[in-house]
Design a protein around this motif. Structure first.
Motif, PDB file in Angstrom:
ATOM      1  N   TRP A  23       0.825  -1.205   0.000  1.00  0.00           N
ATOM      2  CA  TRP A  23       0.000   0.000   0.000  1.00  0.00           C
ATOM      3  C   TRP A  23       0.864   1.261   0.000  1.00  0.00           C
ATOM      4  N   LEU A  24       1.934   1.251   0.788  1.00  0.00           N
ATOM      5  CA  LEU A  24       2.827   2.405   0.826  1.00  0.00           C
ATOM      6  C   LEU A  24       3.457   2.649  -0.540  1.00  0.00           C
ATOM      7  N   THR A  25       3.968   1.598  -1.159  1.00  0.00           N
ATOM      8  CA  THR A  25       4.644   1.741  -2.453  1.00  0.00           C
ATOM      9  C   THR A  25       3.659   2.083  -3.560  1.00  0.00           C
ATOM     10  N   LEU A  50       1.784  14.108   0.813  1.00  0.00           N
ATOM     11  CA  LEU A  50       0.607  13.700   1.580  1.00  0.00           C
ATOM     12  C   LEU A  50       0.244  12.249   1.304  1.00  0.00           C
ATOM     13  N   ALA A  51       0.393  11.823   0.064  1.00  0.00           N
ATOM     14  CA  ALA A  51       0.050  10.444  -0.289  1.00  0.00           C
ATOM     15  C   ALA A  51       0.900   9.456   0.495  1.00  0.00           C
ATOM     16  N   PHE A  52       2.203   9.702   0.567  1.00  0.00           N
ATOM     17  CA  PHE A  52       3.066   8.802   1.339  1.00  0.00           C
ATOM     18  C   PHE A  52       2.679   8.823   2.817  1.00  0.00           C
ATOM     19  N   VAL A  56       0.915   5.512   5.330  1.00  0.00           N
ATOM     20  CA  VAL A  56       1.384   5.041   6.638  1.00  0.00           C
ATOM     21  C   VAL A  56       0.323   5.262   7.708  1.00  0.00           C
ATOM     22  N   LEU A  57      -0.313   6.425   7.685  1.00  0.00           N
ATOM     23  CA  LEU A  57      -1.344   6.714   8.682  1.00  0.00           C
ATOM     24  C   LEU A  57      -2.480   5.691   8.605  1.00  0.00           C
ATOM     25  N   ALA A 101       6.671  -4.369  -1.477  1.00  0.00           N
ATOM     26  CA  ALA A 101       7.049  -3.216  -2.286  1.00  0.00           C
ATOM     27  C   ALA A 101       7.192  -3.589  -3.760  1.00  0.00           C
ATOM     28  N   ILE A 102       7.764  -4.746  -4.022  1.00  0.00           N
ATOM     29  CA  ILE A 102       7.931  -5.179  -5.417  1.00  0.00           C
ATOM     30  C   ILE A 102       6.580  -5.433  -6.067  1.00  0.00           C
TER      31      ILE A 102
END
Length: 251
Positions: A23-25, A50-52, A56-57, A101-102
């Protein structure tokens, strides 16, 4: 039965880390690749930052109780150095994060490739870089210092906001906004990593220079995370709960 439950609990933690790092990547890099420069209504540097932070939030509230929501090898190492995570779990957490991430980068690549003329190499595909591959042309030294210092402070935020004496329930907000601020500072320098897994996913699809420069985005964040964990442990030596999510007690 207790041992089996413990194994399943760990598997769930690793799955949560993989999904969260996906989700983060996908969310952060996706905002950069798909939306940052969209004609006339692009979200720009502020939107990507903000997206990054939002990835995480949102995941911290979603899987924090499962795995601790690290989503980042540098965070995992930093928490271990800070005495808040078991060292024998570093490797499986990092492997899960890199896989997530991949996969996130792969899904983003499939979507981005649906636009005529898309080229991952030409676009940079949100990969991290220095020198001629830095968005602002910043040097290797500048990139190294930026990634090390910002990751160190990110661990400081994480260690403090998840401490037992911090206001309960607000850690994801502090961490998410902290990551947003980090991106606002450093996107022009390195495209912002502070996360070796996030860097690895896009780099595999860009290849060439992105792979050759990837070492920096492993070394600097992990070193910074370790320093941040150790520094906070020294400043606030009072023990606090490990950041590992729920644990299963053997029967």
């Amino acid at each position: 039965m207790g041992q089996r439950e413990g194994i399943m609990s760990n598997i769930r933690k690793y799955a949560a880390e993989a999904i969260g790092t996906f989700w983060l990547t996908f969310g952060g890099c996706g905002a950069a690749v798909l939306a940052a420069g969209f004609p006339d209504v692009g979200i720009g540097l502020l939107g990507v930052s903000l997206a990054f932070g939002l990835t995480v939030l949102t995941m911290a509230y979603t899987i924090g109780h499962v795995s601790g929501c690290h989503l980042n090898p540098a965070v995992t190492v930093g928490l271990a150095v800070g005495g808040r995570f078991p060292a024998d779990q570093i490797a499986p957490y990092v492997i899960a994060q890199v896989i997530g991430a991949i996969v996130g980068a792969a899904v983003l690549y499939v979507i981005a490739s649906g636009a005529a003329g898309f080229d991952a190499v030409a676009s940079g595909f949100a990969a991290n870089g220095y020198g001629e591959h830095s968005p602002g042309g910043y040097s290797l030294t500048a990139a190294l210092v930026t990634e090390l210092v910002l990751t160190m402070l990110f661990l400081f935020i994480i260690m403090g906001s998840t401490h037992g004496k911090a206001p309960a329930g607000f850690a994801p907000i502090a961490i998410g906004l902290g990551l947003t601020l980090i991106h606002l500072i450093s996107i022009p320098v390195t495209n912002t990593s502070v996360n070796p897994a996030r860097s690895t996913g896009p780099a595999l699809f860009v290849g060439g220079w992105a792979i050759s420069q990837l070492w920096l985005f492993w070394v600097a964040p992990i070193l910074g995370g370790a320093v941040g964990g150790a520094l906070y442990r020294w400043i606030s030596a009072e023990p606090s709960a490990p950041v590992v999510g729920e644990t299963v007690k053997p029967s």
